[in-house]
Enzyme design. Structure first.
Site, PDB file in Angstrom:
ATOM      1  N   LYS A 277       6.918  30.423  12.504  1.00 58.76           N
ATOM      2  CA  LYS A 277       5.618  29.437  12.017  1.00 58.76           C
ATOM      3  C   LYS A 277       4.350  30.626  11.768  1.00 58.76           C
ATOM      4  CE  LYS A 277       6.590  25.171  14.614  1.00 58.76           C
ATOM      5  NZ  LYS A 277       6.968  24.698  13.217  1.00 58.76           N
ATOM      6  N   ASP A 288       5.430  19.936  21.273  1.00 56.34           N
ATOM      7  CA  ASP A 288       6.733  19.746  20.910  1.00 56.34           C
ATOM      8  C   ASP A 288       7.786  18.922  21.905  1.00 56.34           C
ATOM      9  OD1 ASP A 288       8.147  19.682  18.528  1.00 56.34           O
ATOM     10  OD2 ASP A 288       9.108  21.605  18.626  1.00 56.34           O
ATOM     11  N   ASP A 347      13.417  27.149  12.538  1.00 54.71           N
ATOM     12  CA  ASP A 347      12.363  26.306  12.972  1.00 54.71           C
ATOM     13  C   ASP A 347      12.807  24.698  12.806  1.00 54.71           C
ATOM     14  OD1 ASP A 347       9.881  25.743  13.741  1.00 54.71           O
ATOM     15  OD2 ASP A 347       9.075  25.952  11.732  1.00 54.71           O
ATOM     16  N   ARG A 351      16.552  19.249  15.598  1.00 54.78           N
ATOM     17  CA  ARG A 351      17.584  18.515  15.241  1.00 54.78           C
ATOM     18  C   ARG A 351      18.909  19.015  15.914  1.00 54.78           C
ATOM     19  NH1 ARG A 351      16.197  19.485   9.018  1.00 54.78           N
ATOM     20  NH2 ARG A 351      14.286  19.300  10.197  1.00 54.78           N
TER      21      ARG A 351
HETATM   22  N1  BES Z   1       8.169  20.966  16.079  1.00 54.64           N
HETATM   23  C1  BES Z   1       8.071  21.063  14.431  1.00 54.64           C
HETATM   24  C2  BES Z   1       7.396  19.816  13.654  1.00 54.64           C
HETATM   25  C3  BES Z   1       6.033  19.732  13.924  1.00 54.64           C
HETATM   26  C4  BES Z   1       4.888  19.901  12.860  1.00 54.64           C
HETATM   27  C5  BES Z   1       5.814  18.798  14.821  1.00 54.64           C
HETATM   28  C6  BES Z   1       3.782  19.688  13.031  1.00 54.64           C
HETATM   29  C7  BES Z   1       4.203  18.851  15.157  1.00 54.64           C
HETATM   30  C8  BES Z   1       3.387  18.892  14.023  1.00 54.64           C
HETATM   31  C9  BES Z   1       9.469  20.996  13.863  1.00 54.64           C
HETATM   32  O1  BES Z   1      10.305  21.738  14.942  1.00 54.64           O
HETATM   33  C10 BES Z   1       9.619  21.865  12.549  1.00 54.64           C
HETATM   34  O2  BES Z   1       9.273  23.097  12.824  1.00 54.64           O
HETATM   35  N2  BES Z   1       9.913  21.479  11.552  1.00 54.64           N
HETATM   36  C11 BES Z   1      10.169  21.791  10.530  1.00 54.64           C
HETATM   37  C12 BES Z   1      11.358  21.617   9.738  1.00 54.64           C
HETATM   38  C13 BES Z   1      11.785  22.465   8.365  1.00 54.64           C
HETATM   39  C14 BES Z   1      11.925  23.830   8.840  1.00 54.64           C
HETATM   40  C15 BES Z   1      12.847  21.694   7.995  1.00 54.64           C
HETATM   41  C16 BES Z   1       8.919  21.451   9.628  1.00 54.64           C
HETATM   42  O3  BES Z   1       8.289  20.478   9.461  1.00 54.64           O
HETATM   43  O4  BES Z   1       8.325  22.211   8.911  1.00 54.64           O
HETATM   44 ZN    ZN Z   2      10.195  21.655  16.821  1.00 53.86          ZN
HETATM   45 MN    MN Z   3      10.549  23.782  14.578  1.00 53.36          MN
END
Ligand code: BES
Ligand code: ZN
Ligand code: MN
Length: 500
Positions: A277, A288, A347, A351
């Site tokens: 990230k 999370d 990331d 899932r």
């Molecule tokens: N934990 C994050 C989602 C998230 C984002 C939670 C902002 C709280 C606030 C999740 O694991 C993630 O990184 N999701 C990615 C998915 C993508 C890589 C397909 C996202 O949302 O960018």
């Molecule tokens: Zn996450």
């Molecule tokens: Mn993630």
């Protein structure tokens, strides 16, 4: 904490008395007329002059200068008669409790009758009152050296009036239980990643299990290896912290049937892994495990109120880190279900963890699955920070979840999963599934992926990435963790009707 009194006169000494006030031509009746008379008609004057306001959620404080028992009166504006919904009632209570607590007053009395209307009965008011009391006065203690100084909190709450004292007491207890459990979820989410590892989360669940006599099962890394939980293990690969698969079972029916699974994402910190990230996006990723906190909160309510339902709670827990051992984009992993997954983005770890958790819930006999997860930034783009995204493979189960959300006052909106969406998660050239089919429709892709593991079992997915935390303080709690979905899930379990 609570006491309920039916009869009362205005000579009993009290720090403060809370009274609801509707907007209408100033002519006091009943207890208000009595109060006004005891105060030489000053209340009438103050309402006329606008010093006491009946506008929605207005709080007006009046000193009584020793003329009557209560030292201070707090009037809570209720707006036009019947122009109030249940959420606003809760917020109004929250606001007045915060005002009183900010003034360092430690006891208060609520004139229950003054909040009754054609819209809500006494019991509803009592539930709203005690739930709001718990929610609005919650604070995360934090780690400042000054945080060790004792805090002045409201310690005694008396509720006056009510036809049936035992009924009111019961409603107060239920509301308070919902509020407290939400606060437990908030507390877990507010804890930094170094203070709440997968092991800590497992220990918390264990203590909850002991308190409420749940069956507890914690799978260790070796157990997961034996069971072939390659998806959760892949996420954990870069970590020095051992992963945990946390299971609590509550049996409220004679036979283990109609089993509801509550599955919560328990990523204690999400760096993104090698799909790292950006530095701004990584801050806040201690939250999370908001899904895990919500299902644990719901289990707390279940433990307290003991509904006639069967529930299995499953939390896959680890952090998502980088190291020489970490899993990488392009890796192919095998989940417990046997389905293989091409990792395109480390990331999209939630899932993966949930895939094995859903499969494991089915091993425990789950007939219905609700999973809760801070899964995608995409749901925030779609629905903002006040609305949880819901996706499903089963209309009727979704309806039941939605009804509970409406009743709990937690906003929820559905997003679709169409065949074309499923085709995208099945679109890997070299594996059964891929965990990140590209930028478009992230929230849908995340859900569609988990749906591949629910298969034919009725399932609802709740994406709380936007709602698990609040940017600003509100009448029902401070900024930070919200404990969202604790109440919806608890209510859903309480009301659940098996689907034929
Ligand atoms: N934990 C994050 C989602 C998230 C984002 C939670 C902002 C709280 C606030 C999740 O694991 C993630 O990184 N999701 C990615 C998915 C993508 C890589 C397909 C996202 O949302 O960018
Ligand atoms: Zn996450
Ligand atoms: Mn993630």
């Amino acid at each position: 904490m609570f006491s309920v009194k039916v009869e009362w006169d205005f000579s009993t000494e009290q720090e403060s008395l809370i009274i609801g006030l509707v907007e209408k031509p100033v002519k006091f009746e009943g207890y208000l007329a009595e109060l006004d008379q005891l105060l030489d008609g000053h209340l009438t004057q103050l309402v006329k002059s606008g010093d006491i306001s009946a506008k929605k959620k207005a709080i007006s404080k009046v000193h009584t200068f020793g003329k009557i028992g209560p030292k201070r009166l707090f009037f809570v504006g209720l707006g036009k008669e019947n122009g109030f919904d249940f959420e606003t009632l809760k917020e109004a209570f929250g606001k007045v409790f915060q005002t009183i607590q900010d003034q360092k007053l430690q006891e208060t009395t609520v004139l229950l009758d003054s909040f009754k209307s054609d819209l809500f009965e006494e019991n509803d008011v009592a539930h709203a009152l005690s739930e709001s009391f718990a929610l609005s006065t919650y604070r995360f203690k934090g780690y400042k050296q000054s945080s060790n100084e004792p805090e002045k909190k409201i310690e005694q709450l008396t509720v006056l009036g009510g036809m049936d004292q035992t009924e009111i007491e019961a409603a107060l207890t239920v509301g308070y239980t919902y509020g407290k459990a939400t606060n437990s979820a908030r507390e877990l989410v507010n804890l930094p990643g170094n203070m709440l590892t997968a092991t800590d989360l497992a220990n918390y669940a264990k203590s909850l299990g002991e308190k409420y006599d749940f069956e507890v099962e914690i799978l260790e890394k070796e157990d997961m290896e034996k069971l072939g939980m390659g998806a959760l293990l892949a996420v954990n690969q870069g970590s020095v912290e051992p992963p945990k698969m946390i299971v609590l079972k509550y049996q409220g029916k004679e036979n283990w049937e109609d089993v509801i699974a509550l599955v919560g994402k328990g990523i204690t910190f999400d760096t993104g892994g090698y799909s790292l990230k950006p530095k701004d996006g990584i801050v806040g990723m201690k939250t999370d495990m908001g899904g895990a906190a919500a299902v644990l909160g719901a289990m707390e309510v279940i433990g307290e109120l003991k509904p006639e339902q069967n529930v299995v709670m499953v939390i896959p827990s680890t952090d998502n880190m980088v190291s020489g051992n970490a899993f990488k984009p392009d890796d192919v992993i095998t989940s417990m279900s046997g389905k293989t997954i091409e990792v395109l983005n480390t990331d999209a770890e939630g899932r993966l963890a949930l895939a094995d958790a859903v499969t494991y819930a089915k091993h425990h006999g789950a007939n219905y699955i609700v999973d809760v997860a801070t899964l995608t930034g995409g749901v925030i783009v779609a629905l903002g920070n006040d609305t949880t995204g819901a996706l499903t493979n089963h209309e009727e189960l979704f309806e039941q979840v939605l009804e509970s959300a409406v009743e709990a006052g937690e906003q929820m909106w559905r997003l679709p999963i169409f065949e074309k969406d499923k085709e995208r998660v099945r679109g890997s050239k070299i594996a059964d599934l891929n965990n990140s089919p590209g930028r478009d429709g992230h929230a849908i892709m995340g859900a569609a992926f988990i749906g591949e593991f629910a298969e034919d079992t009725p399932w609802v997915h709740l994406d709380i990435a936007g709602t698990a935390t609040a940017k600003k303080d509100s009448d029902l709690g401070p900024s930070g963790a919200t404990g969202v979905m604790t109440r919806t899930l608890a209510l859903f379990v309480e009301r659940f009707e098996p689907i034929k």
